[in-house]
Design a protein around this motif. Structure first.
Motif, short mmCIF file in Angstrom:
data_model
loop_
_atom_site.label_atom_id
_atom_site.label_comp_id
_atom_site.label_asym_id
_atom_site.label_seq_id
_atom_site.Cartn_x
_atom_site.Cartn_y
_atom_site.Cartn_z
N ALA A 633 71.29 119.88 37.73
CA ALA A 633 72.56 118.79 37.66
C ALA A 633 71.74 117.57 36.81
O ALA A 633 70.97 117.04 36.96
CB ALA A 633 73.16 118.47 38.57
N GLU A 634 72.73 117.20 35.71
CA GLU A 634 72.17 115.81 35.04
C GLU A 634 73.36 114.94 35.22
O GLU A 634 74.30 114.92 35.55
CB GLU A 634 72.10 116.25 33.52
N VAL A 635 72.91 113.65 35.41
CA VAL A 635 73.73 112.39 35.60
C VAL A 635 73.50 111.72 34.35
O VAL A 635 72.58 111.19 33.89
CB VAL A 635 73.15 111.67 36.78
N THR A 636 74.76 111.73 33.57
CA THR A 636 74.91 111.16 32.39
C THR A 636 75.29 109.62 32.54
O THR A 636 76.21 109.60 33.10
CB THR A 636 75.77 111.85 31.32
N GLN A 637 74.62 108.67 32.09
CA GLN A 637 75.01 107.37 32.26
C GLN A 637 75.07 106.41 31.07
O GLN A 637 74.76 106.60 30.03
CB GLN A 637 73.80 106.65 33.13
N VAL A 638 76.49 105.96 31.37
CA VAL A 638 76.80 104.85 30.00
C VAL A 638 76.62 103.30 30.42
O VAL A 638 77.03 102.95 31.50
CB VAL A 638 78.51 105.26 29.91
N TYR A 639 75.93 102.98 29.59
CA TYR A 639 75.31 101.47 29.76
C TYR A 639 76.07 100.76 28.58
O TYR A 639 76.28 101.13 27.57
CB TYR A 639 74.09 101.27 29.80
N ILE A 640 76.57 99.57 28.95
CA ILE A 640 77.23 98.60 27.75
C ILE A 640 76.83 97.28 27.89
O ILE A 640 76.41 96.58 28.99
CB ILE A 640 78.74 98.72 28.02
N THR A 641 76.52 96.62 26.75
CA THR A 641 76.36 95.07 26.81
C THR A 641 77.28 94.69 25.71
O THR A 641 77.28 95.25 24.43
CB THR A 641 74.96 94.80 26.55
N ASP A 642 77.48 93.33 25.85
CA ASP A 642 78.32 92.50 24.71
C ASP A 642 76.94 91.90 24.07
O ASP A 642 76.54 91.07 24.72
CB ASP A 642 79.17 91.57 25.64
N LYS A 643 77.07 92.00 22.72
CA LYS A 643 75.75 91.42 22.16
C LYS A 643 75.79 90.03 22.04
O LYS A 643 74.71 89.35 22.17
CB LYS A 643 75.75 92.39 20.49
N VAL A 644 76.88 89.63 21.54
CA VAL A 644 76.99 87.86 21.67
C VAL A 644 78.13 87.58 22.61
O VAL A 644 79.43 88.00 22.25
CB VAL A 644 77.03 87.32 20.20
N SER A 645 77.96 86.49 23.52
CA SER A 645 79.35 86.29 24.42
C SER A 645 78.78 84.76 24.88
O SER A 645 77.65 84.23 24.74
CB SER A 645 79.34 87.10 25.62
N SER A 646 79.76 84.06 25.39
CA SER A 646 79.89 82.92 25.52
C SER A 646 79.09 82.60 26.71
O SER A 646 78.40 81.42 27.01
CB SER A 646 81.27 82.26 25.48
N MET A 647 78.86 83.51 27.43
CA MET A 647 77.81 83.39 28.76
C MET A 647 76.43 84.36 28.36
O MET A 647 76.82 85.27 27.62
CB MET A 647 78.61 83.87 30.04
N VAL A 648 75.56 84.08 29.19
CA VAL A 648 74.41 85.06 28.80
C VAL A 648 74.79 86.06 29.79
O VAL A 648 75.16 86.33 30.97
CB VAL A 648 73.22 84.34 29.55
N ARG A 649 74.82 87.22 29.15
CA ARG A 649 75.24 88.58 30.00
C ARG A 649 73.95 89.57 30.07
O ARG A 649 72.95 89.39 29.34
CB ARG A 649 76.15 89.38 29.03
N PRO A 650 74.16 90.57 30.72
CA PRO A 650 72.88 91.57 31.40
C PRO A 650 72.75 91.90 29.97
O PRO A 650 73.34 92.42 29.23
CB PRO A 650 73.51 92.16 32.30
N VAL A 705 67.43 104.31 28.68
CA VAL A 705 67.93 104.95 27.67
C VAL A 705 67.95 104.29 26.25
O VAL A 705 68.11 102.64 26.27
CB VAL A 705 69.57 105.45 28.07
N THR A 706 67.77 104.69 25.17
CA THR A 706 67.65 104.08 23.98
C THR A 706 68.89 104.35 23.04
O THR A 706 68.91 103.77 21.89
CB THR A 706 66.23 104.01 22.91
N ASP A 707 69.42 105.68 23.09
CA ASP A 707 70.49 105.98 22.08
C ASP A 707 71.44 105.14 22.43
O ASP A 707 72.23 105.00 23.41
CB ASP A 707 70.54 107.45 22.23
N LYS A 708 72.35 104.44 21.13
CA LYS A 708 73.38 103.80 21.37
C LYS A 708 74.18 103.85 20.11
O LYS A 708 73.89 104.35 19.11
CB LYS A 708 72.95 102.51 21.63
N ILE A 709 75.68 103.32 20.62
CA ILE A 709 76.20 103.38 19.35
C ILE A 709 77.06 101.73 19.57
O ILE A 709 77.06 101.23 20.67
CB ILE A 709 77.35 104.09 19.55
N THR A 710 77.58 101.26 18.36
CA THR A 710 78.05 100.12 18.48
C THR A 710 79.65 99.96 18.11
O THR A 710 80.03 100.74 16.76
CB THR A 710 77.24 98.88 17.37
N VAL A 711 80.27 99.44 18.78
CA VAL A 711 81.71 99.27 18.92
C VAL A 711 82.29 97.89 18.51
O VAL A 711 81.56 97.01 19.24
CB VAL A 711 82.59 99.83 19.68
N THR A 712 83.13 97.48 17.78
CA THR A 712 83.38 96.03 17.43
C THR A 712 84.95 96.05 17.87
O THR A 712 85.69 96.60 17.85
CB THR A 712 83.52 95.82 15.93
#
Ligand code: BGC
Length: 714
Positions: A633-650, A705-712
């Motif tokens: 069994a694999e646990v596929t994980q989805v991580y997100i970050t907001d690249k630029v935001s008004s607060m410092v984000r994770p 994880v390093t593979d990513k996609i960018t959505v605007t």
């Protein structure tokens, strides 16, 4: 609230005296030995609930057994002999199992399998209800970034998303889809911030900004409440200068206001009275006034409400409307549980075998394979394997903290399970010093060292300054290693420990936690390949204790390097005596097979904020393939970050995951829908917002994880 329910509550309240109302707000710990005394008080309407616990730290102390016949007898007094006939709630800490013990909650988080968590808790609920307990003080959904804190084993780990998923699964497991006569009422605890105790010292102060509170500590509570959790327990800690028991801002404004919590708030053990220790109240009477005005509804064990509210009302310091509100919330839970119609224990047949099988399935899925050099695991059944170490014959500790009701006679030790299995295992007794293994070690193809910690150094009031392998176990490993034999470490700990020193001596590490009644069966199945480990870490594992707190979803730092993710080549963020990266990151876990990922695709590269606000989103897809030779069994994980935001984000935040069992060669296409909730965060004003701009979205196997996609978002 349903109008009929409201009318029923109002009609009951209209007939109650002030004293009877105050009785409903009172919970006491009473021993069945004092049965006649209790019945007298119940007859007088002095109790709304009884806590079936004999000590404040019920997690590790032996507890008086609960007899459902006694519970029924007390309930009969409430229903038939008190003037109002209001039934009682009987509460007990059923944290991860009743007689059948499931893995500790942190290990259940490691399964990354909410459906199984829910099924597990529906089994637990049946055993609970059968024993007359209609209210449990679980789930504990405190975020913790500190494994020195003994209670991290009771919680859900470091991640708010996993915390929310667990909260919902546990609440629904106990209560069903909604609170009803077949439910055990659940308690989301501890509201709030308890897991951030300074230095990992239990009960210590916390300092949590509003921003951090809303984005990290609050989400699991929100999910629990949305799932209909009947009650919420406040936390012992002081937070930002106030005890939670005194905080109108937290209890009335945030919990009952913003989160629209309709159930009632129970104080943690004596925490109303603790306002006196905190110096926020001069005596118990003032403590009662502050707590009830802040939004506390029921007082656990200290009688501050019972002894003082009548006077406080007559002095005009507490309004009768405030008392009525609390009573109304408590009656609401009792009515929804159907206690007025069916106050007594309804015994159902329990299929113990089925319950234990579910506990074993959980233990199977909770185990995390941390290391497996040259695929030394799984072991071949015919290989000559020497088993040694302190956990070999252990039973109690495998059940973990909070297992007072657990039936240890149904627990087998690892040694007993091995003896019953058709494998070529032999043993050096665990309580021997390391030299006990010498006569055997030369006959062994490999040595399995069963390592671990006692359940008594985990759980409440059990923090540690060092979360490394105990010194004598480290010494044991070195001695065996010096003999030139391969070593597999089987680690039965409740919490994450720092493995930097031990890891080089071990060819494989199987982390089995404290996994309950069937821990040993699962461990042996995984060692010999009948189970393929699929657990993933719900907390980051440090290299050394000194790195704590260490967690993956940390905000971006002042220098464009980040220690957690290994960008420490210039050592700017790093320590002088260790790398700053964790030993094993959040989400990490190996398998006996391999998985490969295809490319991440999105049905949109741009989406407007308006569409997001209107409920639209975008869909990401990825293919996962089992490229190895075993099912796993694999646990596929989805991580997100907001690249630029008004607060410092994770740097990254987990926003979705999916666990899939795949046969060798099999592949699956997974879709993840990303919407406003997944992209948003609470800003400095406390508003949940999505900001325009680019979002990076990673999909893969763990927080590295390093593979990513960018959505605007525009
Ligand atoms: C713990 C709670 C528990 C309560 C009742 C307290 O000491 O903090 O989690 O529910 O006791 O046993």
């Amino acid at each position: 609230m349903d109008i009929k329910l409201r009318e029923r509550i109002d009609s009951i309240i209209s007939k109650m005296t002030l004293k009877e109302k105050i009785g409903q707000l009172n919970q006491e710990a009473v021993s069945p030995k004092d049965l006649e005394k209790i019945k007298e008080r119940v007859r007088n309407g002095e109790l709304g609930s009884i806590i079936l616990a004999s000590t404040a730290t019920a997690g590790n102390d032996a507890q008086e057994k609960v007899y459902y016949e006694v519970i029924d007898e007390i309930q009969k007094t409430a229903v038939e002999e008190s003037r109002m006939g209001i039934p009682l709630l009987f509460g007990r800490d059923i944290i991860h199992g009743y007689t059948t013990v499931f893995p500790v909650p942190l290990a259940l988080s490691a399964m990354f399998n909410p459906d199984l968590v829910k099924t597990a808790y529906s089994h637990i609920a049946k055993e609970t209800k059968n024993n007359g307990v209609n209210w449990t003080f679980a789930p504990m959904i405190d975020i913790s970034r500190d494994s020195r804190w003994g209670r991290c084993i009771e919680g859900i780990g470091e991640d708010p998303y996993v915390g929310g998923v667990m909260a919902e699964a546990i609440v629904k497991g106990f209560q069903g889809e909604e609170l009803s006569p077949s439910s055990v009422a659940a308690t989301a605890k501890h509201f709030i911030g308890y897991g951030a105790a300074e230095g990992g010292r239990d009960y210590d102060k916390t300092e949590i900004s509003d921003y951090t509170l809303r984005n990290f500590y609050l989400p699991p509570f929100k999910k629990a409440i949305d799932a209909g959790c009947a009650t919420v327990m406040n936390s012992f800690n002081e937070i930002n200068g106030t005890s939670t028991a005194a905080s109108k801002k937290l209890l009335r404004k945030m919990l009952k206001g913003e989160l629209s919590f309709e159930g009632f708030v129970i104080s943690d053990w004596g925490s109303v009275e603790k306002l006196v220790f905190f110096g926020q109240a001069s005596d118990k009477k003032e403590a009662a006034k502050i707590a009830i005005n802040a939004g506390m509804d029921m007082d656990m064990v200290c009688r501050a409400f019972f002894d003082n509210l009548e006077a406080l009302v007559s002095e005009g310091k507490v309004s009768e409307a405030t008392i009525d509100e609390a009573v109304s919330r408590i009656l609401g839970v009792k009515l929804k549980l159907g206690l007025f119609e069916n106050p007594y224990v309804v015994r159902q047949d329990i299929n113990i075998e089925e319950t234990e099988d579910c506990a074993e399935k959980c233990a199977d899925e909770a185990m995390v394979l941390l290391k497996n050099n040259e695929n030394i695991l799984p072991l071949k059944k015919e290989a000559a394997v020497l088993f040694a170490g302190p956990m070999l014959s252990e039973k109690h500790s495998l059940m973990g903290s909070w297992s007072a009701d657990g039936d240890v006679t149904r627990v087998k030790s690892i040694k007993e399970v091995l003896k019953e299995s058709k494998v070529n295992a032999f043993f050096a007794e665990s309580d021997y010093l390391w030299d006990g293994i010498l006569p055997f070690v030369r006959m062994a193809d490999a040595v399995v060292l069963t390592l671990g910690e006692s359940r008594k150094v985990t759980g409440e009031a059990n923090s540690l300054t060092k979360v490394e392998l105990p010194a004598e176990q480290m010494e044991f490993i070195k001695r065996v290693h010096a003999l030139g034999v391969k070593i597999i470490g089987v680690m039965a700990f409740g919490r994450p420990i720092a493995l930097f020193d031990a890891e080089p001596y071990l060819d494989a590490i199987l982390y089995i936690w404290h996994s309950g009644t069937r821990s040993a069966q699962s461990a042996v199945s995984a060692l010999y390949g009948d189970v393929n480990p699929s657990g993933r870490l719900p907390m980051s594992f440090p290299r050394y204790t000194g790195q704590i707190p260490i967690y993956y979803n940390r905000e971006k730092g002042a220098i464009p390097l980040n220690s957690y993710y290994g960008e420490t080549n210039k050592r700017v963020h790093s320590y002088h005596d260790s790398l700053a990266t964790p030993m094993y990151p959040f989400g990490y876990g190996l398998s006996y097979t391999e998985f490969s990922y295809g490319e991440i695709t999105s049905d949109k590269t741009k989406i407007s904020l308006k569409d997001l606000e209107a409920g639209d989103g975008f869909s990401l897809s990825i293919t996962v393939k089992n490229t190895g030779e075993r099912e796993g069994a694999e646990v596929t994980q989805v991580y997100i970050t907001d690249k630029v935001s008004s607060m410092v984000r994770p740097i990254k935040e987990l926003k979705a995951f999916s666990k899939n069992v795949l046969k060798p060669g099999e592949e699956v296409k997974l879709n993840f829908f990303i919407d406003f909730e997944k992209l948003g965060y609470y800003n400095d004003e406390g508003e949940f917002t999505v900001e325009e701009g680019e979002f990076d979205i990673w999909i893969g196997k763990d927080a590295y994880v390093t593979d990513k996609i960018t959505v605007t978002v525009e």
